[in-house]
Structure formats: C-alpha cells, structure tokens
Write a protein that holds these residues in place. Structure first.
Motif, PDB file in Angstrom:
ATOM      1  N   GLN A  99      -8.135 -44.345  14.065  1.00  0.00           N
ATOM      2  CA  GLN A  99      -8.740 -44.078  15.370  1.00  0.00           C
ATOM      3  C   GLN A  99      -8.070 -42.909  16.097  1.00  0.00           C
ATOM      4  OE1 GLN A  99      -8.961 -47.672  17.631  1.00  0.00           O
ATOM      5  NE2 GLN A  99     -10.850 -47.079  18.644  1.00  0.00           N
ATOM      6  N   ASP A 100      -6.760 -42.847  16.019  1.00  0.00           N
ATOM      7  CA  ASP A 100      -6.040 -41.820  16.765  1.00  0.00           C
ATOM      8  C   ASP A 100      -5.675 -40.598  15.929  1.00  0.00           C
ATOM      9  OD1 ASP A 100      -4.428 -43.391  15.261  1.00  0.00           O
ATOM     10  OD2 ASP A 100      -2.725 -43.388  16.634  1.00  0.00           O
ATOM     11  N   ILE A 101      -6.143 -40.576  14.647  1.00  0.00           N
ATOM     12  CA  ILE A 101      -5.796 -39.441  13.764  1.00  0.00           C
ATOM     13  C   ILE A 101      -7.044 -38.669  13.329  1.00  0.00           C
ATOM     14  CG2 ILE A 101      -4.675 -38.716  11.624  1.00  0.00           C
ATOM     15  CD1 ILE A 101      -3.007 -41.280  11.737  1.00  0.00           C
ATOM     16  N   GLY A 102      -7.996 -39.376  12.743  1.00  0.00           N
ATOM     17  CA  GLY A 102      -9.206 -38.721  12.246  1.00  0.00           C
ATOM     18  C   GLY A 102      -9.737 -39.422  11.011  1.00  0.00           C
ATOM     19  N   GLU A 103     -10.467 -38.675  10.182  1.00  0.00           N
ATOM     20  CA  GLU A 103     -11.125 -39.270   9.015  1.00  0.00           C
ATOM     21  C   GLU A 103     -11.093 -38.292   7.849  1.00  0.00           C
ATOM     22  OE1 GLU A 103     -15.558 -40.948   7.683  1.00  0.00           O
ATOM     23  OE2 GLU A 103     -15.214 -40.238   9.743  1.00  0.00           O
ATOM     24  N   ALA A 104     -10.948 -38.839   6.634  1.00  0.00           N
ATOM     25  CA  ALA A 104     -11.038 -38.032   5.407  1.00  0.00           C
ATOM     26  C   ALA A 104     -12.000 -38.716   4.466  1.00  0.00           C
ATOM     27  CB  ALA A 104      -9.654 -37.896   4.768  1.00  0.00           C
ATOM     28  N   ARG A 105     -12.776 -37.915   3.757  1.00  0.00           N
ATOM     29  CA  ARG A 105     -13.784 -38.467   2.844  1.00  0.00           C
ATOM     30  C   ARG A 105     -13.939 -37.527   1.654  1.00  0.00           C
ATOM     31  NH1 ARG A 105     -18.430 -41.784   3.609  1.00  0.00           N
ATOM     32  NH2 ARG A 105     -17.824 -41.971   5.796  1.00  0.00           N
ATOM     33  N   GLU A 106     -14.012 -38.089   0.455  1.00  0.00           N
ATOM     34  CA  GLU A 106     -14.257 -37.270  -0.737  1.00  0.00           C
ATOM     35  C   GLU A 106     -15.055 -38.095  -1.740  1.00  0.00           C
ATOM     36  OE1 GLU A 106     -11.752 -34.299  -3.711  1.00  0.00           O
ATOM     37  OE2 GLU A 106     -10.867 -34.944  -1.818  1.00  0.00           O
TER      38      GLU A 106
END
Length: 366
Positions: free
Chosen positions: A297-304
């Motif tokens: 929530q406080d950092i972000g998102e990564a997707r692959e």
C-alpha cells in the motif's frame, strides 16, 4: 616436534578445519588446532565438542610430536607468510617457532595431550555413497532447515537410511525440501539420523563434485563422514523427527511446467516491491500465462507475465518470495513442475529427479 611444509598445503589444511573453532568457548584449548606430526604427514584436528574435523597435509617430519596452537591466529600468520617454504619447531613447553623466508613468529600453545579426542566408530553402521550425490542432496535441502531453537529436532537435516534409499529432509514448518537416492546397504544397517546444522555446513564445505565416495559411520548418538582425506565427526540431534510424509499432498489438480531460471528471475524482480511485514508474491494463473504480482500500500506494485502452457481454471495463490526462490537457486534442472490444487493448499515443486519441495501458501489480501 619439528617439520617443514609448504604454505599452500598448510593453509589448505587449516582452512578445512578452522570453521569448527568457536570464538566463544569456556575451554581455551577448543580455540586451538591439534597438530600431530608423524610418518610424512601433518594431521590437523579441531573440535567444539559437538562437531570435529580432522585432515592431513603432506609434510617433511624431522622430529615427530604433537601440540595445539590458536587456530585462527595460526591461519592468519600462515596466510601472510612471504615464502612458500615453512619451518615449524615446537619445544617441550609447547612454544612454536615458525620461520618462512625473513619472517619469524613465536606462538605459545597448549599440550596436545589435553586436546579432547574425536570419538571412535568401530562398532557402528557403515554406508558408502558417491560424494556428488551427498553434495547435491545437501544443497537441495539445507536451506529449509529451521533456525527456531525452540524446535530443536528441526535444527538439522533428517537422514534416513531405509529400504535401500537415503532420504534427506529439511523443514521449518512452512516449507519442506526432500531428496531421495538409492543406496545399497543391508536391511540390518537401517537407521534414522538428525544431523545438526553446523555439521551440515561443514559437510557442504568439505564435499566436492569429484567422483569419489563418502564413507558414513553412524551410531545412535554420533555420525562420521570420511572423504577427501578428511574426517568430519558430529553429535546427532536427539529426538523424533515429525512425520514429514503427511505434509506432502497425496494428489494435486494442476501441473504446470515452468522454466526454472525464468521464474527465479521474475520472482526476484517482482519481490522488490513486496511489503516487508507480509512479504508475499501472488501468482495469478491465466490461460497460457502466469502473472507474478507484488504490491504494498505504501510502496507500489510490480507485475510481470510468464508464458506457460496452462488450460485449467483461473485462480491465484501467494507465496513467500524467499521461500519460493530458495529451491530454484539450488536446482540445476532447466524445467520444474509446479503442482497445485487451490489457493489454500500447499504448492509442490518437483523435478525429473528425486527432488520434492512443499511450500505453504500465504493469505491473499485483495
């Protein structure tokens, strides 16, 4: 006692045995290495009373004898000596004089007769296995050993010699790694051992990919490994190892063939944005692909996305990324099989060989 030895041989021997030496010991002699010079060989031995290592180095013996010298300090001195030729002389008060080229060192030691002897394995069970088999088995399981000291029986590798197989198992309650290999031994020799972590680490250091054999001598309370002119002796962990077989799912719904290196690389990248407290990566199974996702929530998102052949129902499962990557790093196979049932059941990683890894899933927060 007096002998001549090359720097390389002396240092190799010291490096094989010095890791056992504890810096926090109440007995001063346990900080020392036992040196025994006789019959053209310098024998080096260290122990912490739980684990002991002994090895030999070629030397020119002018006067046989024994002494003990501070192991780590001795290794530091030998490493820094300017010449490859080393001369060591020990007087009757266990004071050692070391000469090499222009260098001169005088070290105060303790008597060799005070050094605790390594145990005898005359009436023990004996096994022989290829060194490469043991080395690979330890590599594929040791990372799953528990570090929780309250669960003492899990602080080592369970080694079972049963039904013509050597089974190696490690678990910390959240994951389980297992390797089985066929080994020839009579049924009367069957035994279960729990080898402590320190001995496992030393064994990994001593083994190589050579074609040689490892001789294993086992009693009810101790085990010894003889390999590469070295001997490792260890006390065993007492207690009953839990029934690991009941953790392995009897059947799973889906089997996905995955490129090991690609999955490792993607999970490593995506996990950079995993939340620290609830560290997890989600694997979303779609038609012909897996989306590997992490978010905080406080950092972000990564997707692959990872292309695979998959025709089952769409669903998602989350794993601890470190636990998922550990076997992928330890394996050499190009492909792995990931066996799954649903998002709440354990996932199982298998290979074409005798390796199996059970990983408990983590709760998915939508």
């Amino acid at each position: 006692m007096k002998f001549r030895i090359t720097k390389d041989d002396f240092l190799d021997g010291l490096q094989q045995v010095q890791h056992v030496v504890s810096s926090r010991t109440t007995l001063p002699i346990l900080s020392n290495v036992l040196l025994e010079a006789q019959d053209g060989e310098l024998k080096l031995t260290t122990t912490d009373l739980d684990v002991g290592v002994s090895c030999g180095a070629k030397a020119e013996i002018e006067k046989p004898g024994s002494t003990t010298l501070p192991a780590r300090r001795l290794a530091s001195i030998i490493r820094e000596l300017p010449s490859n030729d080393i001369s060591v002389e020990v007087d009757n008060k266990d004071v050692a004089t070391i000469r090499s080229g222009p260098s001169f060192f005088r070290i105060i030691g303790l008597g060799g007769d005070e050094f605790p002897p390594l145990p005898d394995f005359q009436d023990s069970r004996e096994f022989k296995i290829p060194q490469k088999v043991l080395r690979e088995g330890l590599k594929k399981t040791a990372y799953a050993i528990s570090t929780d000291e309250t669960r003492y029986v899990l602080n080592g590798i369970f080694a079972s010699f049963k039904e013509g197989k050597l089974t190696l198992v490690a678990t910390d309650g959240r994951r389980l790694a297992m390797v089985e290999n066929e080994v020839e031994f009579p049924q009367s020799q069957e035994i279960d051992l729990i080898i402590p972590t320190k001995a496992v680490n030393e064994l990994q250091r001593l083994t190589s990919d050579d074609a040689g054999e490892v001789k294993i001598y086992a009693s009810e309370s101790q085990v010894a490994f003889e390999l590469n002119d070295a001997v490792l002796v260890s006390k065993l962990i007492e207690g009953n190892y839990p029934n690991y077989r009941q953790v392995i799912p009897a059947e799973t719904k889906e089997r996905i063939v995955i490129d090991r290196e690609m999955l490792l690389t993607i999970v490593s990248r995506v996990s950079l944005l995993a939340a620290e407290k609830t560290s997890s990566v989600k694997m979303q199974f779609n038609s012909d692909s897996i989306d590997v996702v992490s978010s905080a929530q406080d950092i972000g998102e990564a997707r692959e996305s990872l292309p695979v052949t998959y025709g089952g129902e769409e669903f998602a499962i989350a794993f601890n990324p470190d636990f998922l990557m550990a076997p992928l790093r330890a394996l050499a196979e190009d492909q792995i099989y990931l066996d799954l049932s649903d998002e709440m059941s354990p996932g199982v990683i298998r290979t074409e060989g005798s390796f199996l890894y059970v990983l408990m899933p983590m709760r998915i927060n939508n």
